[in-house]
Design an enzyme around this catalytic site. Structure first.
Site, mmCIF file in Angstrom:
data_model
loop_
_atom_site.group_PDB
_atom_site.id
_atom_site.type_symbol
_atom_site.label_atom_id
_atom_site.label_comp_id
_atom_site.label_asym_id
_atom_site.label_seq_id
_atom_site.Cartn_x
_atom_site.Cartn_y
_atom_site.Cartn_z
ATOM 1 N N ASN A 1 -6.355 8.353 -5.408
ATOM 2 C CA ASN A 1 -5.689 8.940 -4.242
ATOM 3 C C ASN A 1 -5.731 10.463 -4.233
ATOM 4 O OD1 ASN A 1 -5.008 6.476 -3.129
ATOM 5 N ND2 ASN A 1 -2.966 6.421 -4.022
ATOM 6 N N CYS B 1 3.753 17.740 -9.572
ATOM 7 C CA CYS B 1 4.178 17.826 -8.169
ATOM 8 C C CYS B 1 5.573 18.430 -8.069
ATOM 9 C CB CYS B 1 4.124 16.451 -7.508
ATOM 10 S SG CYS B 1 5.196 15.186 -8.243
ATOM 11 N N SER C 1 4.312 5.928 -3.584
ATOM 12 C CA SER C 1 3.352 7.023 -3.757
ATOM 13 C C SER C 1 3.024 7.281 -5.218
ATOM 14 C CB SER C 1 3.895 8.316 -3.137
ATOM 15 O OG SER C 1 4.926 8.870 -3.932
ATOM 16 N N PRO D 1 -0.515 4.384 -10.935
ATOM 17 C CA PRO D 1 -0.449 4.126 -12.376
ATOM 18 C C PRO D 1 -0.489 5.390 -13.214
ATOM 19 C CG PRO D 1 -2.566 3.422 -11.446
ATOM 20 C CD PRO D 1 -1.660 3.712 -10.301
ATOM 21 N N THR E 1 0.757 8.413 -12.428
ATOM 22 C CA THR E 1 2.086 9.027 -12.386
ATOM 23 C C THR E 1 3.058 8.258 -13.268
ATOM 24 O OG1 THR E 1 1.739 9.835 -10.128
ATOM 25 C CG2 THR E 1 4.017 9.645 -10.882
ATOM 26 N N ARG E 2 3.029 6.946 -13.169
ATOM 27 C CA ARG E 2 3.964 6.125 -13.944
ATOM 28 C C ARG E 2 3.699 6.239 -15.443
ATOM 29 N NH1 ARG E 2 6.625 2.630 -10.416
ATOM 30 N NH2 ARG E 2 5.762 2.699 -8.290
ATOM 31 N N ALA E 3 2.438 6.361 -15.813
ATOM 32 C CA ALA E 3 2.095 6.464 -17.234
ATOM 33 C C ALA E 3 2.450 7.825 -17.816
ATOM 34 C CB ALA E 3 0.606 6.195 -17.432
ATOM 35 N N ASN E 4 2.612 8.817 -16.941
ATOM 36 C CA ASN E 4 2.839 10.187 -17.406
ATOM 37 C C ASN E 4 4.261 10.693 -17.143
ATOM 38 O OD1 ASN E 4 0.203 10.676 -18.389
ATOM 39 N ND2 ASN E 4 -0.535 11.124 -16.333
ATOM 40 N N ASN F 1 4.546 14.497 -2.519
ATOM 41 C CA ASN F 1 4.376 14.816 -3.928
ATOM 42 C C ASN F 1 2.905 14.932 -4.302
ATOM 43 O OD1 ASN F 1 4.792 11.916 -3.293
ATOM 44 N ND2 ASN F 1 4.142 11.591 -5.419
#
Length: 314
Positions: A17, A133, A164, A167, A169-172, A292
């Site tokens: 994205n 972000c 939004s 994967p 973002t969620r992992a970091n 973001n």
């Protein structure tokens, strides 16, 4: 108008994205940049397919594929929109070839950069880190306060639509809080910083919201602080049009007799500044609620444009 030879070729590593939105921004809006390559690892990704349709050279073989592309020698700037772990390897390869890297991951190999705050100090850096972000949205406000009054403590809360958050973002998440907290201090100018991220599951998805709290001296000038904040909001909005104050800046004074509780065992007197922001995305590729992601790609583009412009001027 700018001739083609005035433009510097860029590669985008990461066809998800963020990378795809950044590609569209380069194609639509860049004055000093042109797309040289879109790099991914999934041959079936929408980002690579879209790049091909738009006439951009592509590879699905990652950094190794990029360096073997016929036009790699023309690439002057590379954006890394992958992950913090992958960035270390990418940075090493690109450094060997003299390619300037703009890092959109939390890896933080290079200096933290927020365009309106400190970009001009790092135009010649081989690797620039775009923080996060939440950092791009809130650090300008911390800096706006700190340039007119000392900020003893700054805390930011970034609330983003769960939809939004991919994967990466969620992992970091841990890297997000650590990187943003550090940059609040080193770039924003706060003596101490803290960052919190909230993934909001609301449907329909809500726009990015950011809250910034700063504690400064009790006698600080509120008019001066508010004027500095409003000037900074306008500066950020020059490259992130959807960036705005959600409501009026708020001030609360805490005295020694009625101190502010920062933590369970810490209370301080001072002036608390509360700033409430909203970031609406431009919806070039991502939905408008994904401010973001849009603020990251917009900040990265602004940084690359200034780097390229400085080279043309030289």
């Amino acid at each position: 108008m700018y001739d083609k030879q005035d433009k510097q070729a860029v590669a985008i590593i990461g066809s998800g994205n963020i990378g795809t939105d950044l590609m569209i921004k380069v194609l639509r809006d860049a004055k000093h940049l042109e797309m040289g390559a879109m790099v991914g690892i999934d041959p079936a990704s929408d980002g690579l397919a879209r790049a091909k349709r738009l006439g951009v050279a592509t590879t699905a073989h990652g950094i190794e594929g990029l360096v073997t592309m016929p036009n790699f020698g023309a690439i002057r700037i590379a954006f890394d929109a992958t992950s913090a772990g992958a960035h270390h390897r990418h940075a090493a390869v690109l450094r060997e070839h003299g390619v300037t890297v703009i890092d959109l991951t939390p890896a933080a190999i290079g200096p933290f950069v927020v365009p309106v705050v400190n970009l001009f100090a790092h135009l010649d850096a081989p690797n620039l880190n775009m923080v996060t972000c939440g950092g791009q949205a809130t650090i300008p406000i911390v800096h706006a306060v700190s340039r007119v009054a000392p900020v003893r403590y700054a805390e930011i809360v970034a609330s983003i639509a769960s939809r939004s958050a991919g994967p990466g973002t969620r992992a970091n998440i841990d890297e997000f809080t650590e990187t943003t907290s550090k940059a609040i201090e080193t770039v924003g100018g706060a003596a101490r910083g803290k960052a919190i991220i909230v993934l909001n599951p609301a449907e329909p998805p809500l726009m990015m919201r950011d809250t910034v709290y700063c504690l400064t001296e009790e006698e600080a000038d509120t008019d001066e602080i508010e004027s500095s904040i409003r000037a900074m909001v306008s500066a950020v909005a020059s490259y992130v049009p959807g960036y705005r104050l959600k409501q009026a800046v708020q001030f609360d004074r805490y005295t020694a007799a009625n101190p502010l509780a920062l933590h369970a065992n810490e209370r301080r007197a001072g002036l608390k500044v509360s700033v409430f922001l909203e970031v609406e995305g431009a919806a070039h590729y991502l939905p408008s609620y994904a401010g973001n992601l849009d603020i990251m790609t917009s900040a990265a583009l602004a940084a690359a444009e200034q780097i390229a412009a400085s080279r043309v001027a030289a």
